[in-house]
Design a protein around this motif. Structure first.
Motif, PDB file in Angstrom:
ATOM      1  N   HIS A  93      13.948   9.229   5.091  1.00 39.54           N
ATOM      2  CA  HIS A  93      14.221   8.276   3.899  1.00 39.54           C
ATOM      3  C   HIS A  93      15.288   9.100   2.744  1.00 39.54           C
ATOM      4  N   SER A  94      15.848   9.711   3.091  1.00 42.95           N
ATOM      5  CA  SER A  94      16.686  10.218   1.511  1.00 42.95           C
ATOM      6  C   SER A  94      18.265   9.832   1.792  1.00 42.95           C
ATOM      7  N   ARG A  95      18.000   9.024   3.091  1.00 42.28           N
ATOM      8  CA  ARG A  95      19.754   7.978   2.622  1.00 42.28           C
ATOM      9  C   ARG A  95      19.352   6.758   2.397  1.00 42.28           C
ATOM     10  N   PRO A  96      20.291   6.177   1.049  1.00 38.98           N
ATOM     11  CA  PRO A  96      19.791   4.948   0.807  1.00 38.98           C
ATOM     12  C   PRO A  96      20.097   3.661   1.367  1.00 38.98           C
ATOM     13  N   ASP A  97      20.966   3.735   2.173  1.00 42.10           N
ATOM     14  CA  ASP A  97      20.298   2.818   3.786  1.00 42.10           C
ATOM     15  C   ASP A  97      19.369   2.861   4.180  1.00 42.10           C
ATOM     16  N   ASP A  98      18.964   3.900   4.963  1.00 43.14           N
ATOM     17  CA  ASP A  98      17.561   4.269   5.760  1.00 43.14           C
ATOM     18  C   ASP A  98      16.410   3.794   4.964  1.00 43.14           C
ATOM     19  N   ALA A  99      16.451   3.872   3.191  1.00 42.38           N
ATOM     20  CA  ALA A  99      14.566   4.008   2.309  1.00 42.38           C
ATOM     21  C   ALA A  99      14.603   2.514   2.399  1.00 42.38           C
ATOM     22  N   ALA A 100      16.331   2.001   1.569  1.00 44.61           N
ATOM     23  CA  ALA A 100      16.072   0.559   1.632  1.00 44.61           C
ATOM     24  C   ALA A 100      15.577   0.174   2.986  1.00 44.61           C
ATOM     25  N   ASN A 101      16.048  -0.464   3.632  1.00 44.90           N
ATOM     26  CA  ASN A 101      15.741  -0.161   5.159  1.00 44.90           C
ATOM     27  C   ASN A 101      14.185  -0.114   5.788  1.00 44.90           C
ATOM     28  N   HIS A 102      13.553   0.999   5.022  1.00 42.07           N
ATOM     29  CA  HIS A 102      12.191   1.470   5.469  1.00 42.07           C
ATOM     30  C   HIS A 102      11.250   0.781   4.308  1.00 42.07           C
ATOM     31  N   PHE A 164       9.471   7.131  -4.665  1.00 42.06           N
ATOM     32  CA  PHE A 164      10.391   6.772  -3.743  1.00 42.06           C
ATOM     33  C   PHE A 164      10.642   5.688  -4.044  1.00 42.06           C
ATOM     34  N   LEU A 165       9.939   3.856  -4.344  1.00 44.60           N
ATOM     35  CA  LEU A 165      10.421   2.459  -4.110  1.00 44.60           C
ATOM     36  C   LEU A 165      10.903   2.551  -5.197  1.00 44.60           C
ATOM     37  N   GLY A 166      11.133   2.867  -7.005  1.00 45.29           N
ATOM     38  CA  GLY A 166      12.497   3.427  -7.360  1.00 45.29           C
ATOM     39  C   GLY A 166      13.257   4.074  -7.425  1.00 45.29           C
ATOM     40  N   TRP A 167      13.811   5.039  -6.193  1.00 45.80           N
ATOM     41  CA  TRP A 167      14.849   5.790  -6.096  1.00 45.80           C
ATOM     42  C   TRP A 167      15.355   4.516  -5.200  1.00 45.80           C
ATOM     43  N   THR A 168      14.468   3.417  -4.454  1.00 45.78           N
ATOM     44  CA  THR A 168      15.785   2.670  -3.149  1.00 45.78           C
ATOM     45  C   THR A 168      16.296   1.863  -4.304  1.00 45.78           C
ATOM     46  N   VAL A 169      15.344   1.033  -5.388  1.00 46.52           N
ATOM     47  CA  VAL A 169      16.184   0.408  -6.627  1.00 46.52           C
ATOM     48  C   VAL A 169      17.299   0.823  -7.442  1.00 46.52           C
ATOM     49  N   ASP A 170      17.068   2.116  -7.615  1.00 49.01           N
ATOM     50  CA  ASP A 170      18.038   2.635  -8.100  1.00 49.01           C
ATOM     51  C   ASP A 170      18.692   4.637  -7.751  1.00 49.01           C
ATOM     52  N   PRO A 171      19.348   4.716  -6.576  1.00 49.94           N
ATOM     53  CA  PRO A 171      19.294   5.804  -5.972  1.00 49.94           C
ATOM     54  C   PRO A 171      20.406   6.459  -6.583  1.00 49.94           C
ATOM     55  N   ASP A 172      20.044   6.683  -8.453  1.00 47.26           N
ATOM     56  CA  ASP A 172      21.080   8.001  -8.683  1.00 47.26           C
ATOM     57  C   ASP A 172      20.210   9.040  -8.351  1.00 47.26           C
ATOM     58  N   GLY A 173      21.103  10.288  -8.111  1.00 47.34           N
ATOM     59  CA  GLY A 173      20.002  11.809  -7.059  1.00 47.34           C
ATOM     60  C   GLY A 173      20.546  11.749  -6.120  1.00 47.34           C
ATOM     61  N   ALA A 174      19.429  12.778  -5.909  1.00 45.79           N
ATOM     62  CA  ALA A 174      19.050  13.250  -4.104  1.00 45.79           C
ATOM     63  C   ALA A 174      17.315  13.251  -4.285  1.00 45.79           C
ATOM     64  N   LEU A 175      16.907  11.956  -3.560  1.00 52.56           N
ATOM     65  CA  LEU A 175      15.511  11.496  -3.439  1.00 52.56           C
ATOM     66  C   LEU A 175      14.715  12.311  -3.499  1.00 52.56           C
ATOM     67  N   LEU A 176      15.407  13.575  -2.724  1.00 49.52           N
ATOM     68  CA  LEU A 176      13.825  15.282  -2.369  1.00 49.52           C
ATOM     69  C   LEU A 176      14.122  16.363  -3.564  1.00 49.52           C
ATOM     70  N   SER A 177      15.468  16.076  -4.674  1.00 50.78           N
ATOM     71  CA  SER A 177      14.953  16.676  -5.455  1.00 50.78           C
ATOM     72  C   SER A 177      14.259  15.426  -6.526  1.00 50.78           C
ATOM     73  N   ILE A 178      14.300  14.924  -6.725  1.00 52.09           N
ATOM     74  CA  ILE A 178      14.039  13.566  -7.442  1.00 52.09           C
ATOM     75  C   ILE A 178      12.120  13.859  -7.346  1.00 52.09           C
ATOM     76  N   LEU A 179      11.442  13.896  -6.173  1.00 53.75           N
ATOM     77  CA  LEU A 179      10.622  14.210  -5.698  1.00 53.75           C
ATOM     78  C   LEU A 179      10.188  15.697  -5.765  1.00 53.75           C
ATOM     79  N   ASP A 180      10.452  16.844  -5.640  1.00 50.29           N
ATOM     80  CA  ASP A 180      10.014  17.812  -6.477  1.00 50.29           C
ATOM     81  C   ASP A 180      10.501  17.741  -8.058  1.00 50.29           C
ATOM     82  N   THR A 181      11.178  17.551  -8.543  1.00 55.53           N
ATOM     83  CA  THR A 181      11.259  17.691  -9.864  1.00 55.53           C
ATOM     84  C   THR A 181       9.359  16.638 -10.485  1.00 55.53           C
TER      85      THR A 181
END
Length: 191
Positions: A93-102, A164-181
């Motif tokens: 789900h790390s691509r914004p379009d895929d995440a929004a569809n999820h 993850f849900l916050g990132w789908t609204v504002d996909p600023d940065g790479a999801l996995l990097s954000i989750l790692d942090t």
């Protein structure tokens, strides 16, 4: 004698998952899933009964894929296993379009009592998996200040899903990097 199936249920469910990732629930049709699998929509109806039946089978397959008692890879510490099976579970789900569809599929699931029940079962299974992994990390001395494994698992699960849900609204940065942090920030308070 029945004719052997040319396309397995696994292949059909793989095709359905690919279409759901691409279109979300709103755009998902048996025709598109059939095209993806190289079969007719009628084949999907014959195997799963309906679009809803296909979605239920897909949800059940997702639940079954969550190993409640996963092992570590060779040389992997319990904490590294926890990171891999929590943060890396969002790779698809790390691509914004895929995440929004999820997320659109999540919303559709919440409108159907059976799909909601399956979602709850899957989330419970994931939290149980995290609880086991956290317990192992505590036993290994890697998380000396963690709360009880059940509390820690709920906290980590909520952090990951919320991020993850916050990132789908504002996909600023790479999801996995954000989750790692986010994972590192939480774990720092437990070490």
């Amino acid at each position: 004698m029945a004719r052997p199936r040319a396309t397995t249920d696994t292949a059909l469910l793989d095709a359905a998952a690919a279409v759901l990732a691409r279109t979300g629930s709103a755009g998902f049709t048996l025709e598109l899933a059939g095209q993806q699998a190289g079969v007719s929509a009628a084949t999907l109806v014959k195997r799963f009964g309906s679009k809803r039946g296909l979605l239920i089978a897909s949800s059940q397959r997702w639940i079954d894929s969550i190993d409640p008692d996963p092992g570590s890879l060779p040389g992997e510490t319990p904490l590294a296993t926890l990171r891999r099976l929590s943060v890396r579970s969002y790779t698809d789900h790390s691509r914004p379009d895929d995440a929004a569809n999820h997320v659109s599929s999540l919303a559709a699931d919440l409108g159907d009592p059976e799909l909601t029940r399956l979602l709850a079962l899957g989330w419970h299974r994931k939290r149980s998996q995290l609880e086991r992994l956290i317990s192992r990390a505590i036993d290994a001395g890697e998380l000396p200040n963690a709360p009880t494994p059940a509390t820690a698992a709920r906290t980590l699960f909520s952090l990951l899903e919320g991020s993850f849900l916050g990132w789908t609204v504002d996909p600023d940065g790479a999801l996995l990097s954000i989750l790692d942090t986010e994972f590192d920030n939480l774990i720092a308070s437990w070490t």
